[in-house]
Write a protein that holds these residues in place. Structure first.
Motif, PDB file in Angstrom:
ATOM      1  N   VAL A   1      -4.856   6.944  -1.585  1.00  0.00           N
ATOM      2  CA  VAL A   1      -3.866   5.806  -2.132  1.00  0.00           C
ATOM      3  C   VAL A   1      -3.282   6.516  -3.644  1.00  0.00           C
ATOM      4  CG1 VAL A   1      -3.539   3.532  -3.288  1.00  0.00           C
ATOM      5  CG2 VAL A   1      -4.969   3.781  -1.310  1.00  0.00           C
TER       6      VAL A   1
ATOM      7  N   SER B   1       0.794  -1.130  -0.081  1.00  0.00           N
ATOM      8  CA  SER B   1      -0.105  -0.007  -0.076  1.00  0.00           C
ATOM      9  C   SER B   1       0.790   1.305  -0.051  1.00  0.00           C
ATOM     10  CB  SER B   1      -1.007   0.108   1.065  1.00  0.00           C
ATOM     11  OG  SER B   1      -1.618   1.060   1.119  1.00  0.00           O
TER      12      SER B   1
ATOM     13  N   SER C   1      -2.190  -0.068  -4.299  1.00  0.00           N
ATOM     14  CA  SER C   1      -2.638  -0.992  -3.185  1.00  0.00           C
ATOM     15  C   SER C   1      -3.272  -2.430  -3.558  1.00  0.00           C
ATOM     16  CB  SER C   1      -3.691  -0.320  -2.143  1.00  0.00           C
ATOM     17  OG  SER C   1      -3.859  -0.857  -1.220  1.00  0.00           O
TER      18      SER C   1
END
Length: 149
Positions: A35, A9, A60
């Motif tokens: 993200v 991530s 991710s």
């Protein structure tokens, strides 16, 4: 090459301070952010690494362990992906951000290896009023502030 999966991530986070308080996301202790996303030309590169994303274009998901070094080299190049500052503009709106530091959390747990990378940025503000206004906007968006001691 190790096929043992690694959960990854890669996120951009905004460090928001108001006095001795730090802004955190609703319902948790995470700072505001998102993200980091890749661009369409990266699809073939990521497929070559064996990357399986959690959905969308976010970085991710799961990667074969033997591809981690190549993935990190690609990420470090900045090719075909958002910069942390651009990610924050996408999730927080137009503003200027300055990169403060990078935090890497590389943990081997019972469920497998997990690598999380946080690109920490701050809002660039020339005047105290702008910083105060941004803290107020973060609060109005549902974020809370914790005391930073």
């Amino acid at each position: 090459m190790s096929r043992t999966p690694v959960r990854i991530s890669f996120r951009a986070v905004l460090r928001v301070r108001a006095g001795d308080r730090i802004g955190v996301a609703p319902g948790g202790c995470a700072p505001p952010g998102g993200v980091i996303e890749h661009f369409p030309p990266a699809e073939s590169v990521l497929a070559g690494f064996g990357f399986v994303g959690d959905g969308g274009r976010g970085l991710s998901g799961v990667l074969p362990g033997g591809s981690l070094r190549r993935f990190l080299t690609w990420f470090g190049s900045g090719a075909y992906r958002e910069a942390a500052e651009d990610c924050l503009r996408r999730v927080a709106g137009p503003a200027e951000f300055a990169h403060v530091r990078t935090v890497v959390d590389d943990v081997v747990a019972p469920g497998g290896r997990r690598v999380r990378r946080y690109e920490v940025c701050e809002l660039v503000a020339g005047e105290a009023d702008v910083a105060f206004a941004s803290a107020a906007a973060v609060r109005e968006a549902g974020y809370a502030f914790l005391v930073d001691r």
